[in-house]
Write a protein that holds these residues in place. Structure first.
Motif, PDB file in Angstrom:
ATOM      1  N   GLU A  74       3.465  -7.703 -78.526  1.00 20.96           N
ATOM      2  CA  GLU A  74       3.659  -6.408 -77.889  1.00 20.96           C
ATOM      3  C   GLU A  74       3.534  -6.531 -76.370  1.00 20.96           C
ATOM      4  O   GLU A  74       4.310  -5.917 -75.614  1.00 20.96           O
ATOM      5  CB  GLU A  74       2.646  -5.392 -78.416  1.00 20.96           C
ATOM      6  CG  GLU A  74       2.754  -4.017 -77.795  1.00 20.96           C
ATOM      7  CD  GLU A  74       4.107  -3.365 -78.016  1.00 20.96           C
ATOM      8  OE1 GLU A  74       4.516  -2.558 -77.163  1.00 20.96           O
ATOM      9  OE2 GLU A  74       4.768  -3.667 -79.042  1.00 20.96           O
ATOM     10  N   VAL A  75       2.573  -7.348 -75.911  1.00 16.92           N
ATOM     11  CA  VAL A  75       2.406  -7.528 -74.469  1.00 16.92           C
ATOM     12  C   VAL A  75       3.630  -8.210 -73.870  1.00 16.92           C
ATOM     13  O   VAL A  75       4.118  -7.816 -72.795  1.00 16.92           O
ATOM     14  CB  VAL A  75       1.119  -8.341 -74.178  1.00 16.92           C
ATOM     15  CG1 VAL A  75       1.054  -8.717 -72.698  1.00 16.92           C
ATOM     16  CG2 VAL A  75      -0.111  -7.538 -74.571  1.00 16.92           C
ATOM     17  N   MET A  76       4.151  -9.215 -74.554  1.00 17.56           N
ATOM     18  CA  MET A  76       5.347  -9.898 -74.047  1.00 17.56           C
ATOM     19  C   MET A  76       6.541  -8.956 -74.000  1.00 17.56           C
ATOM     20  O   MET A  76       7.363  -9.015 -73.077  1.00 17.56           O
ATOM     21  CB  MET A  76       5.659 -11.112 -74.928  1.00 17.56           C
ATOM     22  CG  MET A  76       4.626 -12.228 -74.842  1.00 17.56           C
ATOM     23  SD  MET A  76       4.370 -12.849 -73.168  1.00 17.56           S
ATOM     24  CE  MET A  76       5.983 -13.530 -72.824  1.00 17.56           C
ATOM     25  N   LYS A  77       6.633  -8.065 -74.969  1.00 16.84           N
ATOM     26  CA  LYS A  77       7.712  -7.075 -74.976  1.00 16.84           C
ATOM     27  C   LYS A  77       7.626  -6.177 -73.741  1.00 16.84           C
ATOM     28  O   LYS A  77       8.634  -5.910 -73.078  1.00 16.84           O
ATOM     29  CB  LYS A  77       7.624  -6.243 -76.254  1.00 16.84           C
ATOM     30  CG  LYS A  77       8.695  -5.174 -76.371  1.00 16.84           C
ATOM     31  CD  LYS A  77       8.516  -4.376 -77.661  1.00 16.84           C
ATOM     32  CE  LYS A  77       9.527  -3.236 -77.729  1.00 16.84           C
ATOM     33  NZ  LYS A  77       9.329  -2.411 -78.966  1.00 16.84           N
ATOM     34  N   GLN A  78       6.403  -5.732 -73.441  1.00 15.17           N
ATOM     35  CA  GLN A  78       6.206  -4.879 -72.271  1.00 15.17           C
ATOM     36  C   GLN A  78       6.507  -5.632 -70.973  1.00 15.17           C
ATOM     37  O   GLN A  78       7.108  -5.084 -70.044  1.00 15.17           O
ATOM     38  CB  GLN A  78       4.766  -4.355 -72.248  1.00 15.17           C
ATOM     39  CG  GLN A  78       4.435  -3.401 -73.379  1.00 15.17           C
ATOM     40  CD  GLN A  78       5.170  -2.082 -73.257  1.00 15.17           C
ATOM     41  OE1 GLN A  78       5.393  -1.593 -72.146  1.00 15.17           O
ATOM     42  NE2 GLN A  78       5.574  -1.509 -74.382  1.00 15.17           N
ATOM     43  N   LEU A  79       6.107  -6.876 -70.914  1.00 12.42           N
ATOM     44  CA  LEU A  79       6.378  -7.683 -69.716  1.00 12.42           C
ATOM     45  C   LEU A  79       7.873  -7.848 -69.490  1.00 12.42           C
ATOM     46  O   LEU A  79       8.362  -7.763 -68.356  1.00 12.42           O
ATOM     47  CB  LEU A  79       5.713  -9.059 -69.852  1.00 12.42           C
ATOM     48  CG  LEU A  79       4.194  -9.121 -69.699  1.00 12.42           C
ATOM     49  CD1 LEU A  79       3.692 -10.523 -70.046  1.00 12.42           C
ATOM     50  CD2 LEU A  79       3.773  -8.747 -68.282  1.00 12.42           C
ATOM     51  N   SER A  80       8.609  -8.083 -70.559  1.00 11.42           N
ATOM     52  CA  SER A  80      10.055  -8.322 -70.430  1.00 11.42           C
ATOM     53  C   SER A  80      10.778  -7.101 -69.875  1.00 11.42           C
ATOM     54  O   SER A  80      11.814  -7.235 -69.212  1.00 11.42           O
ATOM     55  CB  SER A  80      10.644  -8.715 -71.783  1.00 11.42           C
ATOM     56  OG  SER A  80      10.544  -7.650 -72.707  1.00 11.42           O
TER      57      SER A  80
END
Length: 293
Positions: free
Chosen positions: A262-268
């Motif tokens: 989920e964090v990587m999704k937000q970062l992208s």
């Protein structure tokens, strides 16, 4: 059959419970890291394994033999190095090494001499003149020059300089390649990280976590260093994000494994221009286990 099998070991000193149900195994050709703070129960566990102290309950075997009842037989194939080595002051380092090797029934002069050279020890000096580091070298040379199948090492690099620590690490890896087993108790977490296949963390007499380094890292946080085109200052509000800081244009944060996707999704969504993901060090794992809740 495991080289070492420790099952539900408990040790009480009066009303004080030093060990409570300690269980772990050490396989042939494996290096097992045994870590924990002072007073956690590491030394008591090692004394039981060496047949010095009898467990209150539970069972421990080495080479399939009971560590208390068959200690003498077990010791024929075991080398032990403590963190504070005491030697005979009037004997030279070389004499002590040869004495220890003769106790094992054989002296491999070529291996002994090669180790003396690698550890840069002067074997002609009397032990009473040795520094702490040189006393450790005598014990380590005696251990690794022996035909032992199991090495029990309790803070073995205490007093060694960084160069000699590297030599020690090489010796451990060589022993492993020969199919020998090592139980390593150490507070030098980078050392454990480099050498150990499996780690057991002991606290208050109990194993609170054990597994391979990969398994332990899977249960903990990763460090993310990231730079994006759009600001991400609200990222710290997401579940699983800890200790977020910003230096210049880069953000550094800790992310729990279960929240990483989920964090990587937000970062992208913030247009990543640079990202670096680092697995936690054993030191970070250690701090998390012992931090005050």
């Amino acid at each position: 059959m495991s080289v070492m099998d420790v099952q539900h070991i408990t040790k009480k000193f009066g009303s004080f419970v030093a060990l409570n149900g300690v269980t772990f195994q050490l396989e042939k050709g494996e290096v097992y890291g045994f870590i924990g703070p002072n007073g956690a129960g590491k030394s008591t566990t090692l004394r039981i394994l060496l047949g010095i102290v009898k467990a209150t309950s539970g069972e421990a075997t080495i080479f399939g033999k009971n560590v208390w009842k068959e200690a003498v037989s077990i010791h024929e194939k075991v080398s032990y190095v403590p963190g504070d080595v005491h030697l005979w002051d009037n004997l030279t380092g070389g004499e002590v090494i040869d004495f220890f090797l003769r106790l094992k029934g054989t002296v491999n002069k070529g291996k002994r001499d090669a180790l003396i050279e690698r550890f840069q020890l002067d074997p002609t000096k009397k032990c009473g003149t040795y520094s702490k580091g040189n006393r450790q070298k005598v014990a380590l040379i005696s251990a690794f020059a022996s035909p032992s199948e199991l090495f029990i090492l309790d803070e073995p690099t205490s007093g060694l300089d960084p160069l000699m620590e590297q030599v020690f690490q090489q010796c451990v890896m060589e022993a492993k390649e020969e199919g020998k087993s090592v139980l390593l108790s150490s507070h030098i977490l980078s050392e454990v990280e480099k050498l150990c296949d499996t780690v057991g963390i002991i606290r208050n007499g109990e194993i609170i976590e054990s597994g391979t380094l990969q398994q332990l890292r899977h249960l903990t946080r990763s460090k993310i260093i990231v730079q994006t085109k759009r600001p991400i200052d609200t990222l710290h509000t997401l579940a699983g994000v800890h200790d977020m800081t910003k230096t210049n244009e880069q953000y550094e944060l800790q992310v729990d494994a279960e929240n990483l996707s989920e964090v990587m999704k937000q970062l992208s969504e913030h247009q990543i221009t640079y990202i670096e993901s680092l697995p936690p060090t054993l030191e970070e794992l250690f701090i998390q286990h012992y931090e005050v809740k």
